[in-house]
Design a protein around this motif. Structure first.
Motif, PDB file in Angstrom:
ATOM      1  N   LEU A  66       0.948  -1.427  -0.216  1.00 23.17           N
ATOM      2  CA  LEU A  66       0.100  -0.299  -0.340  1.00 23.17           C
ATOM      3  C   LEU A  66       0.825   1.259   0.111  1.00 23.17           C
ATOM      4  O   LEU A  66       0.587   2.379  -0.123  1.00 23.17           O
ATOM      5  N   ALA A  67       2.019   1.317  -0.278  1.00 19.26           N
ATOM      6  CA  ALA A  67       3.251   2.172  -0.433  1.00 19.26           C
ATOM      7  C   ALA A  67       3.256   3.001   0.882  1.00 19.26           C
ATOM      8  O   ALA A  67       3.744   3.916   0.704  1.00 19.26           O
ATOM      9  N   ASN A  68       2.867   2.368   2.022  1.00 22.15           N
ATOM     10  CA  ASN A  68       3.531   3.687   3.726  1.00 22.15           C
ATOM     11  C   ASN A  68       4.156   2.712   4.232  1.00 22.15           C
ATOM     12  O   ASN A  68       3.969   2.478   5.635  1.00 22.15           O
ATOM     13  N   THR A  70       6.841   3.147   5.061  1.00 18.62           N
ATOM     14  CA  THR A  70       7.951   3.650   6.414  1.00 18.62           C
ATOM     15  C   THR A  70       7.164   4.128   7.796  1.00 18.62           C
ATOM     16  O   THR A  70       7.164   3.788   8.940  1.00 18.62           O
ATOM     17  N   ARG A  71       5.905   3.445   7.787  1.00 17.98           N
ATOM     18  CA  ARG A  71       4.796   3.641   9.021  1.00 17.98           C
ATOM     19  C   ARG A  71       3.716   2.213   8.142  1.00 17.98           C
ATOM     20  O   ARG A  71       2.698   2.057   9.512  1.00 17.98           O
ATOM     21  N   ALA A  76      -6.129  -0.687   4.555  1.00 19.48           N
ATOM     22  CA  ALA A  76      -7.034   0.447   3.592  1.00 19.48           C
ATOM     23  C   ALA A  76      -7.922  -0.010   4.741  1.00 19.48           C
ATOM     24  O   ALA A  76      -8.711  -1.488   4.689  1.00 19.48           O
ATOM     25  N   THR A  84     -12.202   6.232   1.520  1.00 21.28           N
ATOM     26  CA  THR A  84     -11.441   5.284   1.935  1.00 21.28           C
ATOM     27  C   THR A  84     -10.026   5.994   3.213  1.00 21.28           C
ATOM     28  O   THR A  84      -9.445   7.251   3.215  1.00 21.28           O
ATOM     29  N   VAL A  86      -6.894   5.001   5.493  1.00 23.31           N
ATOM     30  CA  VAL A  86      -5.552   4.449   5.581  1.00 23.31           C
ATOM     31  C   VAL A  86      -4.792   4.680   6.366  1.00 23.31           C
ATOM     32  O   VAL A  86      -4.523   5.465   7.171  1.00 23.31           O
ATOM     33  N   LEU A 126      -3.989   6.569  12.389  1.00 21.28           N
ATOM     34  CA  LEU A 126      -4.732   6.832  10.609  1.00 21.28           C
ATOM     35  C   LEU A 126      -4.141   7.816   9.756  1.00 21.28           C
ATOM     36  O   LEU A 126      -2.698   9.032  10.497  1.00 21.28           O
ATOM     37  N   ILE A 127      -3.430   7.626   8.448  1.00 17.79           N
ATOM     38  CA  ILE A 127      -2.276   7.565   7.838  1.00 17.79           C
ATOM     39  C   ILE A 127      -2.436   8.702   6.547  1.00 17.79           C
ATOM     40  O   ILE A 127      -2.198  10.138   6.730  1.00 17.79           O
ATOM     41  N   ALA A 128      -3.839   8.568   6.485  1.00 15.20           N
ATOM     42  CA  ALA A 128      -4.696   9.769   4.887  1.00 15.20           C
ATOM     43  C   ALA A 128      -5.870   9.351   5.007  1.00 15.20           C
ATOM     44  O   ALA A 128      -6.357   7.984   5.035  1.00 15.20           O
ATOM     45  N   ARG A 129      -7.260   9.970   4.251  1.00 11.70           N
ATOM     46  CA  ARG A 129      -8.217   9.164   4.225  1.00 11.70           C
ATOM     47  C   ARG A 129      -8.588   9.973   2.474  1.00 11.70           C
ATOM     48  O   ARG A 129      -8.125  11.601   2.354  1.00 11.70           O
ATOM     49  N   VAL A 130      -9.323   9.694   1.652  1.00  8.16           N
ATOM     50  CA  VAL A 130      -9.679   9.708   0.366  1.00  8.16           C
ATOM     51  C   VAL A 130     -11.292   9.691   0.280  1.00  8.16           C
ATOM     52  O   VAL A 130     -11.841   8.809   0.918  1.00  8.16           O
TER      53      VAL A 130
END
Lengths: 140, 140
Positions: A66-68, A70-71, A76, A84, A86, A126-130
């Motif tokens: 999922l290209a995350n 480093t963390r 997702a 969505t 992540v 929580l990393i991001a939401r779209v």
């Protein structure tokens, strides 16, 4: 734990259910800075999430990256028509939290995972939401 | 710059085009650790992206918060049927890169934004990616 059945969760106004809550778990994730071991922490998380999702109506999909990175470990969560999300910094013990998050999202008429009642790993991780594809906000 | 027209981009096998490439720009983003100023860096990036997208077939949507607050300014890119990409550490000068990334994605038959030819800000600024809803990978 809510008692929402995601397969029948509907908006209060009778709109179509978001339905199909899905958790995508990255199986290639390992903890940053830790030596490479097999099975990878992401693969263990995926297996635990499949188990936690049994008979809940939540679908679990294994994904390569999922290209995350480093963390990680990462996952997702989304339903049809929802935002969505992540998440990162997960661990095998977070599997039930992912399933619960998917159920919360499936029961949210506005397609937004509620903060109140959201499992702790899905708050701090929580990393991001779209937004959903058709999303349009009234912003100048 | 590719010459792909996203509105007509189709998979080589004649499958339906992914189409509808969209960039979601977070207008609430500011640079972590920097004082709050108006207009916010995210709002400036959104305005520049609207301008860069003019006549390209790429849609730009302003969004309040993609939850990538520690690594903003942020934007997400996706087409129907494609993977969804979240980028961070952006700046107003990255607007053309976002539009170009959306066009690359629209022209990718596999729904994956190619690394080769991808604008530099979308390489170093990659935060996460999420597969399309119907994605299923053959993983044990």
């Amino acid at each position: 734990m809510t008692t929402i059945d995601p397969s029948t969760a509907a908006a209060p106004d009778g709109a179509a259910p978001h339905g199909a809550p899905t958790v995508y778990v990255c199986v290639t994730c390992r903890r940053a800075g830790e030596p490479e071991v097999e099975p990878r922490p992401g693969a263990l998380l995926a297996a635990a999430t499949v188990q936690a999702a049994h008979n809940t109506g939540v679908t679990v999909r294994r994904v390569r990256c999922l290209a995350n990175c480093t963390r990680g470990p990462s996952a997702a969560v989304r339903c049809n028509g929802s935002w969505t999300y992540v998440f990162g910094g997960l661990d095998v013990v977070c599997a039930p939290a992912l399933v619960e998050g998917a159920r919360l999202l499936a029961g949210a008429a506005d397609g937004v995972m509620p903060w109140r009642g959201r499992p702790e790993p899905l708050k701090r991780g929580l990393i991001a939401r779209v937004p959903p594809a058709d999303f349009q906000e009234d912003i100048e």
